[in-house]
Enzyme design. Structure first.
Site, mmCIF file in Angstrom:
data_model
loop_
_atom_site.group_PDB
_atom_site.id
_atom_site.type_symbol
_atom_site.label_atom_id
_atom_site.label_comp_id
_atom_site.label_asym_id
_atom_site.label_seq_id
_atom_site.Cartn_x
_atom_site.Cartn_y
_atom_site.Cartn_z
ATOM 1 N N PHE A 207 13.319 113.266 -74.955
ATOM 2 C CA PHE A 207 13.206 112.239 -75.992
ATOM 3 C C PHE A 207 12.749 112.881 -77.306
ATOM 4 O O PHE A 207 11.799 113.653 -77.333
ATOM 5 C CB PHE A 207 12.205 111.156 -75.560
ATOM 6 C CG PHE A 207 12.008 110.103 -76.612
ATOM 7 C CD1 PHE A 207 13.050 109.261 -76.973
ATOM 8 C CD2 PHE A 207 10.797 109.981 -77.261
ATOM 9 C CE1 PHE A 207 12.876 108.310 -77.973
ATOM 10 C CE2 PHE A 207 10.615 109.025 -78.250
ATOM 11 C CZ PHE A 207 11.655 108.185 -78.607
ATOM 12 N N GLN A 208 13.445 112.567 -78.370
ATOM 13 C CA GLN A 208 13.171 113.093 -79.718
ATOM 14 C C GLN A 208 13.170 114.624 -79.762
ATOM 15 O O GLN A 208 12.402 115.236 -80.486
ATOM 16 C CB GLN A 208 11.875 112.520 -80.286
ATOM 17 C CG GLN A 208 12.003 111.008 -80.568
ATOM 18 C CD GLN A 208 10.906 110.461 -81.468
ATOM 19 O OE1 GLN A 208 9.780 110.930 -81.450
ATOM 20 N NE2 GLN A 208 11.256 109.445 -82.252
ATOM 21 N N LYS B 44 4.709 120.527 -78.887
ATOM 22 C CA LYS B 44 3.633 119.539 -78.850
ATOM 23 C C LYS B 44 2.385 120.047 -78.126
ATOM 24 O O LYS B 44 1.262 119.834 -78.577
ATOM 25 C CB LYS B 44 4.152 118.268 -78.178
ATOM 26 C CG LYS B 44 3.129 117.155 -78.172
ATOM 27 C CD LYS B 44 3.648 115.878 -77.554
ATOM 28 C CE LYS B 44 2.525 114.835 -77.592
ATOM 29 N NZ LYS B 44 2.948 113.557 -77.059
ATOM 30 N N MET C 208 28.977 109.725 -112.447
ATOM 31 C CA MET C 208 29.658 111.008 -112.483
ATOM 32 C C MET C 208 30.942 110.970 -111.656
ATOM 33 O O MET C 208 31.974 111.521 -112.055
ATOM 34 C CB MET C 208 28.726 112.124 -111.997
ATOM 35 C CG MET C 208 29.284 113.521 -112.192
ATOM 36 S SD MET C 208 29.636 113.895 -113.922
ATOM 37 C CE MET C 208 28.115 114.712 -114.425
#
Lengths: 564, 164
Positions: A111-112, A161, A476
Site C-alpha cells: 500500500f502506497q 518507514k 500562450m
C-alpha cells in the site's frame, strides 16, 4: 547519542542550518512528523505535495540556500515529481525527503509503495534509498553537499518507514568522501588567457549571461565586466536580474521573446561570451544559424554543457566564482578607454537597434493592457521586489517589462516551464525573504494549478501580492493557435464562472478585482497596504500576443515585431 | 567511429539502470554494455562500446561523468588494449556433420562445452570479428541460439584504467 532515525533527520537538518521545511504528512512519515512536532521544528504545511516542493524551490532561488521538503510514500512522493524536474532543469538545490514503505514490504506492491528512486533517477542530481538507520547521517551529509556544490540540483532521500523508528548511535560526519563526485572549482588558467585574448581582439563582442550567474552570486562581477569593457549585454530568462535592467549596455532578453536589439546583436556579433548559459532552444532559435558570425566563449561549471548545443571555440570550465574574478583581474590591466575604442562603432550600432525597435505594445485607455500592469508594478516597487511568475504569456511580459535591479529577484520555471509553479514558489520565497515584497504574476490558467496553496499563504499570513492577468484564455497556447494553427482555438478558452476574488476569500485571503485602467494603480497601492496575501484579478484583453517573437525553428533575425 | 569506454562505478543497486537510462535519454548509440565485479569489492567495471564522433563522444563521457556513482571513465580505444568477448553458440550437429563442426571449432580454437545427439554448444572467446566469423560459418549447419557477453577490454601494460 542514541536516537531514532526520525530524530537523526531533524538533528542533521539543524547541522545543515535548515530553518524551515515544507511538507505534507502521511502514513510512511508519521514517525518523522511526530519527531518534527516534538522538536518544534519549523514546518510549513502546504495543501499538496507539489506545493511543498515548489515552495522549497522558491525558497532556494530567493535565498541561495538549500530548500527542503518532505512527503510520504507512493502518491506523496510522486506528487513531488514535477517539482523535482522543475528544480533539476533550472539547477536549484533541494533536498527532498520521502517516506518509503517498511523494508520488509519493499518490492511487494505494498500500500502506497512507489519506486521513487527509480522514478526520479533521470530528474535528480542524485538520489538515495535508505534501508539502514546507520546510513542516514552520511546520506544526509552527502545529499546537502551534492545539492549545493558544483552545478546545484535536487537530491531525493527515500527513507523506509521502519528506519524512522529504529534507534542507533548518532554521529554526524564532518566531511563527505565521494569518489565519483569532486565538483570543479578552479579550472585551467590558460583558458582564462585565451578568453582574455579573444575579448581583447573582438570588434563586435556581446556578453550573454544566464542562470549560472544568479546561482553563483556573481551578478556584481558581471556588471563590473560590462562597466569596464563597455560590451553590450544580453540575458537569458534565467539570467535576468544579474545586470540591472536599466544598465545602459543591457539589451534585455535574447531568444524567442527577446528584444530586437538582443537578437540582432547575437546574430551579428563576432564574439559571443556565454556565461553560465546552456544555449536552450528558446534562446538559440535555429541552432545551425545561431551566432554564426561569432567566435563563442563558454564559461560554465558543468563540462557537459560545453558543445552540448552550441559548439564553443574557447571553453572556460570552472566555477564562475573562480573564472570571473580571474578574467576581471586580467581585464583590469587595460583601461576602460582601451576597451571601448575598438568597439565604438559596434556600441553605436547596437544602441541604434535598441532605440529604433524597443519593446512596445498598443497603448489603450479602454482596457488594461497586461504589459502595462507589469510596468506599473515595476514602477511602484522600483524594480526592487522579488518577482515570481507562473508560466505563459504573463511570464514573458514580466521578463520583458519588469525592470529588475537585483539578482535572485526573478523566480520563474525556465527550463521545464511548469504551470502551477508560481504560487507555491512565491510562498517559499516570502518565507525565505520575510522583509521583502514578493509579487507573483500568474495567468488565469496557471493559478488554478496549485490554487489550493492560497490556503497556505492565508494561514501563514504571508504578505504576497498575486496578480492574476485574467484574459480568460490559455494565452500562450492560444497565441500559437492563432499563429500556427489557423486560429483554431482548441480547448484554450477559460471563459466561465470562476470568480478569483471569491476563491481568494474562500481560503482566507483578500481578493480584489480591477478592469478599468484608471483603477489599476489605486488597486495595486491598496493591495500593497494590506498586510496579508492579496489576490488581484486583473481583467485584460484575451487576444494580446507576446511580441516580438522568433517563430520556433526560425533564425533569431527572422523576428516578428509588433506593438505600436 | 566505435569507442570502447571502461567505466568504473560504485557497486550499488541502480547504477547500471542509471547509466543505461542516461544513455537512452540522451539518444547516444551504444553497441554493447557489459558489467562485472573488479579487484575492488566496492567497484563495478562497465565496458561500453559507443558509436560516436568526437563531439558525441565528449558528450557521452561528460554526461556519464556527472553521475555521482561514476568514479572514472577511461577511453580504451586510443591506447593499446585487449578486447574480448565470449560467445556460447548452440548449433545443430547430427552424426553426419558432427566431425565437420568439430573441424571448424578447431580452426577457430573454440571449445565444445556440451554435446548431445542433435546439437553441440560451442564456446568461443575472442574479438568481436572472430566471433562474427565463426557464427557466419556455423550458419550453414543451423544455429539454434547464440548468447554473447558484449565486449570487455583491458589496457596493455602495467597501468590500470583507474589511473589512466
Amino acid at each position: 547519542m542514541r536516537i531514532t532515525g526520525a530524530e537523526a533527520i531533524i538533528e542533521s537538518l539543524r547541522r545543515e542550518n535548515v530553518e524551515v521545511v515544507f511538507g505534507y504528512p502521511g502514513g510512511a512519515v508519521l514517525t518523522l512528523y511526530d519527531a518534527l512536532h516534538k522538536a518544534d521544528f519549523h514546518h510549513i504545511l502546504t495543501r499538496h505535495e507539489q506545493g511543498a516542493i515548489h515552495a522549497a524551490d522558491g525558497y532556494a532561488r530567493a535565498t541561495g540556500k538549500v530548500g527542503v521538503c518532505m512527503a510520504t510514500s507512493g502518491p506523496g512522493a510522486t506528487n513531488l515529481v514535477t517539482g523535482i524536474a522543475t528544480a533539476y532543469m533550472d539547477s536549484i538545490p533541494i533536498v527532498a525527503f520521502t517516506g518509503q514503505v517498511a523494508v520488509p514490504l519493499i518490492g511487494r506492491d505494498s500500500f502506497q509503495e512507489a519506486d521513487i528512486r527509480g522514478i526520479t533517477t533521470p530528474i535528480t542530481k542524485h538520489n538515495y534509498l535508505v534501508k539502514k538507520v546507520e546510513d542516514l547521517p552520511r546520506v544526509i551529509k552527502e545529499a546537502f553537499f551534492i545539492a549545493r556544490t558544483g552545478r546545484p540540483g535536487p537530491v531525493v532521500i527515500d527513507v523506509a518507514k521502519d528506519v524512522f523508528a529504529a534507534t542507533f548511535e548518532y554521529e554526524y560526519p564532518e566531511s563527505v568522501n565521494l569518489r565519483g563526485y569532486r565538483p570543479i572549482f578552479e579550472g585551467d588558467q590558460s583558458a582564462i588567457d585565451q578568453a582574455f585574448e579573444a575579448i581583447a581582439e573582438a570588434k563586435k563582442p556581446l556578453i550573454f549571461v544566464g542562470g549560472g550567474v544568479n546561482l553563483a552570486n556573481m551578478a556584481r562581477e558581471i556588471t563590473e565586466l560590462a562597466d569596464l569593457t563597455g560590451f553590450p549585454v544580453t540575458s537569458s530568462l534565467m539570467g535576468l536580474g544579474t545586470v540591472p535592467a536599466d544598465h545602459p549596455q543591457h539589451l534585455g532578453m535574447v531568444g524567442m521573446h527577446g528584444t530586437y536589439a538582443a537578437n540582432i546583436a547575437t546574430t551579428e556579433c563576432d564574439l559571443l561570451i556565454g556565461i553560465g548559459v546552456r544555449f536552450d532552444d528558446r534562446v538559440t532559435g535555429l541552432l545551425a544559424d545561431f551566432a554564426s558570425k561569432a567566435k563563442v566563449i563558454h564559461f560554465d561549471i558543468d563540462p557537459a554543457e560545453i558543445n552540448k548545443n552550441v559548439l564553443s571555440d574557447i571553453r572556460v570550465v570552472g566555477d564562475l566564482r573562480w573564472s570571473l574574478p580571474a578574467l576581471l583581474t586580467k581585464a583590469g590591466n587595460r583601461k576602460p578607454g582601451e576597451w571601448r575604442a575598438p568597439i565604438a562603432d559596434w556600441g553605436r550600432q547596437v544602441k541604434t537597434w535598441a532605440q529604433d525597435k524597443p519593446l512596445s505594445y498598443e497603448q489603450r485607455t479602454d482596457v488594461i493592457m497586461p504589459q502595462a500592469v507589469i510596468e506599473k508594478v515595476s514602477e511602484l516597487t522600483q524594480g526592487e521586489a522579488v518577482i515570481v511568475t507562473d508560466v505563459g504569456q504573463h511570464q514573458m511580459w514580466t521578463a520583458q517589462y519588469y525592470r529588475f535591479k537585483n539578482p535572485r529577484s526573478f523566480l520563474t520555471s525556465g527550463g521545464l516551464g511548469t504551470m502551477g509553479y508560481g504560487l507555491p514558489s512565491a510562498i517559499g520565497a516570502q518565507m525565505g525573504k520575510p522583509d521583502q515584497t514578493v509579487f507573483l504574476f500568474a495567468g488565469d490558467g496557471g493559478i488554478m494549478m496549485n490554487c489550493q496553496e492560497i490556503a497556505t499563504a492565508a494561514n501563514n499570513n504571508l504578505p504576497i501580492k498575486v496578480i492574476i492577468l485574467n484574459n480568460q484564455v490559455l494565452g500562450m497556447v492560444a497565441q500559437w493557435q492563432r499563429m500556427f494553427y489557423e486560429g483554431r482555438l482548441a480547448h484554450t478558452s477559460l471563459k466561465g464562472r470562476t470568480d478569483f476574488v471569491k476563491l481568494a476569500e474562500a481560503m482566507g485571503a483578500t481578493g480584489l478585482r480591477v478592469s478599468k485602467p484608471e483603477e489599476l494603480e489605486p488597486t495595486l497601492r491598496k493591495a500593497m497596504e494590506i498586510p496579508g496575501p492579496v489576490f488581484i484579478d486583473v481583467i485584460v484583453p484575451s487576444t494580446e500576443d507576446v511580441l516580438p517573437m522568433v517563430p520556433p525553428g526560425a533564425r533569431l533575425d527572422q523576428i516578428i515585431m509588433g506593438g505600436e | 567511429m566505435k569507442h570502447t569506454l571502461a567505466v568504473l562505478v560504485e557497486n550499488r543497486p541502480g547504477v547500471l539502470t542509471h547509466i543505461s537510462g542516461l544513455i537512452s535519454r540522451r539518444a547516444f548509440n551504444i553497441e554493447s554494455i557489459a558489467a562485472g565485479y573488479t579487484e575492488e569489492p566496492d567497484t563495478t567495471r562497465i565496458t561500453i562500446v559507443v558509436e560516436a564522433d568526437e563531439i558525441e563522444l565528449e558528450q557521452v563521457v561528460n554526461q556519464l561523468s556527472k553521475l555521482v556513482d561514476v568514479i572514472k571513465i577511461s577511453n580504451l580505444t586510443a591506447g593499446d588494449s585487449i578486447h574480448r568477448e565470449l560467445a556460447l553458440i548452440k548449433v545443430k550437429a547430427s552424426a553426419e556433420n558432427r566431425s565437420n563442426v568439430v573441424d571448424i571449432v578447431d580452426i577457430f580454437r573454440a571449445k565444445i562445452v556440451d554435446v548431445n545427439r542433435e546439437t553441440m554448444v560451442i564456446e568461443l572467446t575472442g574479438e568481436e570479428t572472430k566471433i562474427d566469423a565463426l557464427c557466419e560459418v556455423l550458419k550453414d549447419y543451423g544455429i539454434i541460439e547464440i548468447v554473447r557477453t558484449g565486449k570487455i577490454a583491458l589496457s596493455r601494460g602495467p597501468v590500470p584504467a583507474k589511473e589512466l
